[in-house]
Design a protein around this motif. Structure first.
Motif, PDB file in Angstrom:
ATOM      1  N   GLU A 272       0.832  -1.213   0.000  1.00 21.46           N
ATOM      2  CA  GLU A 272       0.000   0.000   0.000  1.00 21.46           C
ATOM      3  C   GLU A 272       0.867   1.265   0.000  1.00 21.46           C
ATOM      4  O   GLU A 272       0.545   2.235  -0.667  1.00 21.46           O
ATOM      5  N   HIS A 273       1.981   1.213   0.724  1.00 23.31           N
ATOM      6  CA  HIS A 273       2.873   2.390   0.732  1.00 23.31           C
ATOM      7  C   HIS A 273       3.472   2.608  -0.654  1.00 23.31           C
ATOM      8  O   HIS A 273       3.579   3.741  -1.115  1.00 23.31           O
ATOM      9  N   MET A 274       3.855   1.513  -1.313  1.00 21.79           N
ATOM     10  CA  MET A 274       4.432   1.647  -2.668  1.00 21.79           C
ATOM     11  C   MET A 274       3.396   2.196  -3.637  1.00 21.79           C
ATOM     12  O   MET A 274       3.695   3.047  -4.466  1.00 21.79           O
ATOM     13  N   MET A 275       2.163   1.704  -3.510  1.00 14.04           N
ATOM     14  CA  MET A 275       1.083   2.177  -4.394  1.00 14.04           C
ATOM     15  C   MET A 275       0.808   3.663  -4.152  1.00 14.04           C
ATOM     16  O   MET A 275       0.613   4.422  -5.090  1.00 14.04           O
ATOM     17  N   THR A 276       0.794   4.047  -2.868  1.00 15.33           N
ATOM     18  CA  THR A 276       0.536   5.457  -2.527  1.00 15.33           C
ATOM     19  C   THR A 276       1.631   6.345  -3.113  1.00 15.33           C
ATOM     20  O   THR A 276       1.347   7.389  -3.696  1.00 15.33           O
ATOM     21  N   LEU A 277       2.878   5.894  -2.966  1.00 11.84           N
ATOM     22  CA  LEU A 277       4.017   6.658  -3.477  1.00 11.84           C
ATOM     23  C   LEU A 277       3.918   6.798  -4.998  1.00 11.84           C
ATOM     24  O   LEU A 277       4.116   7.873  -5.560  1.00 11.84           O
ATOM     25  N   ARG A 278       3.590   5.675  -5.665  1.00 10.48           N
ATOM     26  CA  ARG A 278       3.479   5.689  -7.126  1.00 10.48           C
ATOM     27  C   ARG A 278       2.393   6.669  -7.571  1.00 10.48           C
ATOM     28  O   ARG A 278       2.584   7.460  -8.491  1.00 10.48           O
ATOM     29  N   THR A 279       1.242   6.621  -6.879  1.00  6.46           N
ATOM     30  CA  THR A 279       0.146   7.525  -7.231  1.00  6.46           C
ATOM     31  C   THR A 279       0.579   8.978  -7.049  1.00  6.46           C
ATOM     32  O   THR A 279       0.327   9.821  -7.899  1.00  6.46           O
ATOM     33  N   LYS A 280       1.262   9.257  -5.912  1.00  4.42           N
ATOM     34  CA  LYS A 280       1.703  10.631  -5.619  1.00  4.42           C
ATOM     35  C   LYS A 280       2.646  11.123  -6.711  1.00  4.42           C
ATOM     36  O   LYS A 280       2.510  12.236  -7.211  1.00  4.42           O
ATOM     37  N   VAL A 281       3.610  10.278  -7.076  1.00  2.00           N
ATOM     38  CA  VAL A 281       4.617  10.673  -8.063  1.00  2.00           C
ATOM     39  C   VAL A 281       3.964  10.910  -9.418  1.00  2.00           C
ATOM     40  O   VAL A 281       4.220  11.923 -10.077  1.00  2.00           O
ATOM     41  N   PHE A 282       3.082  10.008  -9.828  1.00  2.00           N
ATOM     42  CA  PHE A 282       2.480  10.152 -11.154  1.00  2.00           C
ATOM     43  C   PHE A 282       1.439  11.261 -11.218  1.00  2.00           C
ATOM     44  O   PHE A 282       1.091  11.718 -12.290  1.00  2.00           O
ATOM     45  N   LYS A 283       0.970  11.697 -10.034  1.00  2.00           N
ATOM     46  CA  LYS A 283       0.026  12.824 -10.022  1.00  2.00           C
ATOM     47  C   LYS A 283       0.763  14.145 -10.209  1.00  2.00           C
ATOM     48  O   LYS A 283       0.158  15.168 -10.412  1.00  2.00           O
ATOM     49  N   GLN A 284       2.088  14.105 -10.071  1.00  2.00           N
ATOM     50  CA  GLN A 284       2.885  15.332 -10.187  1.00  2.00           C
ATOM     51  C   GLN A 284       3.879  15.181 -11.339  1.00  2.00           C
ATOM     52  O   GLN A 284       5.019  14.773 -11.109  1.00  2.00           O
ATOM     53  N   PRO A 285       3.451  15.492 -12.569  1.00  2.00           N
ATOM     54  CA  PRO A 285       4.340  15.306 -13.718  1.00  2.00           C
ATOM     55  C   PRO A 285       5.627  16.105 -13.601  1.00  2.00           C
ATOM     56  O   PRO A 285       6.674  15.664 -14.062  1.00  2.00           O
ATOM     57  N   VAL A 286       5.568  17.271 -12.925  1.00  2.00           N
ATOM     58  CA  VAL A 286       6.783  18.098 -12.760  1.00  2.00           C
ATOM     59  C   VAL A 286       7.841  17.301 -12.007  1.00  2.00           C
ATOM     60  O   VAL A 286       9.018  17.281 -12.377  1.00  2.00           O
ATOM     61  N   LEU A 287       7.381  16.596 -10.968  1.00  2.00           N
ATOM     62  CA  LEU A 287       8.293  15.796 -10.143  1.00  2.00           C
ATOM     63  C   LEU A 287       8.902  14.659 -10.963  1.00  2.00           C
ATOM     64  O   LEU A 287      10.105  14.401 -10.894  1.00  2.00           O
ATOM     65  N   VAL A 288       8.052  13.999 -11.779  1.00  2.00           N
ATOM     66  CA  VAL A 288       8.535  12.889 -12.620  1.00  2.00           C
ATOM     67  C   VAL A 288       9.598  13.394 -13.592  1.00  2.00           C
ATOM     68  O   VAL A 288      10.663  12.794 -13.745  1.00  2.00           O
ATOM     69  N   HIS A 289       9.300  14.549 -14.231  1.00  2.00           N
ATOM     70  CA  HIS A 289      10.256  15.107 -15.198  1.00  2.00           C
ATOM     71  C   HIS A 289      11.551  15.524 -14.519  1.00  2.00           C
ATOM     72  O   HIS A 289      12.636  15.282 -15.039  1.00  2.00           O
ATOM     73  N   ALA A 290      11.411  16.147 -13.335  1.00  2.00           N
ATOM     74  CA  ALA A 290      12.615  16.596 -12.606  1.00  2.00           C
ATOM     75  C   ALA A 290      13.470  15.392 -12.210  1.00  2.00           C
ATOM     76  O   ALA A 290      14.690  15.415 -12.354  1.00  2.00           O
ATOM     77  N   LEU A 291      12.807  14.327 -11.740  1.00  2.00           N
ATOM     78  CA  LEU A 291      13.552  13.125 -11.346  1.00  2.00           C
ATOM     79  C   LEU A 291      14.256  12.493 -12.549  1.00  2.00           C
ATOM     80  O   LEU A 291      15.411  12.095 -12.466  1.00  2.00           O
ATOM     81  N   SER A 292      13.538  12.426 -13.694  1.00  2.00           N
ATOM     82  CA  SER A 292      14.124  11.832 -14.903  1.00  2.00           C
ATOM     83  C   SER A 292      15.326  12.651 -15.356  1.00  2.00           C
ATOM     84  O   SER A 292      16.382  12.101 -15.690  1.00  2.00           O
ATOM     85  N   LEU A 293      15.135  13.999 -15.349  1.00  2.00           N
ATOM     86  CA  LEU A 293      16.220  14.878 -15.781  1.00  2.00           C
ATOM     87  C   LEU A 293      17.422  14.754 -14.843  1.00  2.00           C
ATOM     88  O   LEU A 293      18.579  14.718 -15.303  1.00  2.00           O
ATOM     89  N   GLY A 294      17.137  14.666 -13.543  1.00  2.00           N
ATOM     90  CA  GLY A 294      18.203  14.501 -12.543  1.00  2.00           C
ATOM     91  C   GLY A 294      18.985  13.222 -12.783  1.00  2.00           C
ATOM     92  O   GLY A 294      20.208  13.201 -12.714  1.00  2.00           O
ATOM     93  N   LEU A 295      18.251  12.149 -13.111  1.00  2.00           N
ATOM     94  CA  LEU A 295      18.897  10.856 -13.362  1.00  2.00           C
ATOM     95  C   LEU A 295      19.781  10.930 -14.608  1.00  2.00           C
ATOM     96  O   LEU A 295      20.923  10.466 -14.606  1.00  2.00           O
TER      97      LEU A 295
END
Lengths: 118, 260
Positions: free
Chosen positions: B63-86
């Motif tokens: 449930e924690h992993m699912m919650t985290l995944r939902t949170k991350v995918f709800k924030q495209p800016v965060l996903v893009h920033a993380l991808s760019l950082g990587l």
């Protein structure tokens, strides 16, 4: 729009996990509360799955979000809520059963299952 | 009976492991299902509770992993920033390794020329003592390159390189490798804190033996260390900029949502 189309296509939900398939199959028999679903899934015809409350309600939570099941709203006790399968859930269940039937049929035709038994 | 009450109490307390939303929505139903299952159980009590706790821990992690995944995918800016950082981290890593390799290979260049020159001279019949000019380079103190001629048995015959008045000799394995492969570039550490970029070449004519040219890696390693720090600081700066950019964009998104 695309999301709505995806939601209405049962094949987009396949393959189902054993737990989700068992829950859908249990609810296809009629509405049930949590423990009744767990009990049904533990039977041989329910798949023989021993699932605990955490697994059950985690799966039910995601199935509610995917609109495979819904709460009936009727309850004999606030702690014992009833769930039923939706029409979309029924179509997904049928699609998964059909997929499994085709898979088993193909394995039988090729003699794979008989070879393992032998 | 008391044991059952205690186990139930522990389970109830352990529900805190689930994410708050999940807990508030299903807590009572889960406890009721557990009570029903316990009253109806067919296995012994220990086995029942072990499987209940195992299910709780496993599903809480899910449930924690699912919650985290939902949170991350709800924030495209965060996903893009993380991808760019990587991507930036990977690119920075590749650039640092490439530059470090270039520095290290560059450190071999004068020795390669020296080995070739002395090897041709000795192979043409000049005595190693005459070919190698007199000189004294201590790689622990000096940065100049030096050259050593070893005979077929690996004994030094002529040298401009010394460590505490004696000519250093590489491990015997180096000579046997160079004998079969012709030449080798290596990092040689004759004593702690003294590292040498060495090039060795085998001669089998006129005066059979090995020509080794080397020089201290002290300055090159200083440059490498500066490079590592610069890369790290550059990476840190970019990540900080990225994080602030992502944060600012998130605020703008929130403001947009509020105004609409």
């Amino acid at each position: 729009m695309a999301k709505a189309q995806l939601q209405s296509d049962p094949s987009s939900m396949l393959p189902l996990t054993a737990v989700v398939f068992s829950i859908l199959a249990a609810l296809a028999e009629g509405e049930k509360h949590g423990y009744a679903i767990m009990k049904w899934a533990a039977l041989a015809e329910g798949g023989g799955l021993a699932m605990g409350p955490g697994t059950l309600y985690g799966s039910l939570d995601r199935m509610l979000q995917s609109r495979l099941v819904e709460e009936t709203g009727t309850t004999d006790d606030e702690r014992r809520r009833y769930y039923r399968i939706t029409s979309f859930g029924s179509r997904v269940l049928v699609a998964e059963a059909e997929r499994l039937r085709r898979l088993i049929g193909a394995a039988r035709r090729k003699g794979s299952l008989e070879r393992i038994h032998a | 009976m008391r044991q059952h009450v205690l186990s139930f109490l522990v389970y109830e307390r352990a529900l805190v492991l689930y994410p708050p939303r999940f807990r508030s929505q299903y807590r009572d139903q889960m406890l009721q299902a557990l009570r029903d299952a316990h009253d109806d159980r067919k296995t012994n009590s220990v086995r029942f509770w072990l499987s209940a706790y195992f299910d709780l821990v496993r599903s809480a992690c899910t449930e924690h992993m699912m919650t985290l995944r939902t949170k991350v995918f709800k924030q495209p800016v965060l996903v893009h920033a993380l991808s760019l950082g990587l991507i930036l981290t990977l690119l920075g890593g590749v650039a640092a390794v490439t530059m470090q390799q270039m520095l290290r290979r560059g450190a071999d260049q004068p020795q390669i020329d020296m080995v070739n020159d002395y090897a041709s001279e000795i192979a043409s019949g000049t005595n190693p003592d005459d070919a190698i000019p007199p000189g004294y380079v201590d790689p622990e103190r000096n940065l100049q390159p030096f050259v050593i001629f070893y005979n077929e048995q690996g004994k030094p015959e002529a040298s401009t390189g010394y460590l505490d008045q004696s000519v250093p000799t590489p491990p015997a394995g180096v000579f046997s490798y160079v004998r079969s492969h012709g030449s080798e570039n290596l990092t040689w550490q004759p004593r702690p804190h003294v590292r040498i970029a060495a090039v060795v070449r085998y001669l089998n004519r006129a005066h059979p033996g090995f020509v080794l040219a080397g020089r201290s890696l002290r300055e090159v390693e200083k440059d490498e260390s500066v490079l590592v720090w610069m890369t790290f600081l550059g990476w840190l700066l970019l990540v900080l900029l990225l994080a602030s950019g992502a944060r600012a964009l998130q605020r703008v998104e929130r403001l947009k949502q509020v105004t609409t």
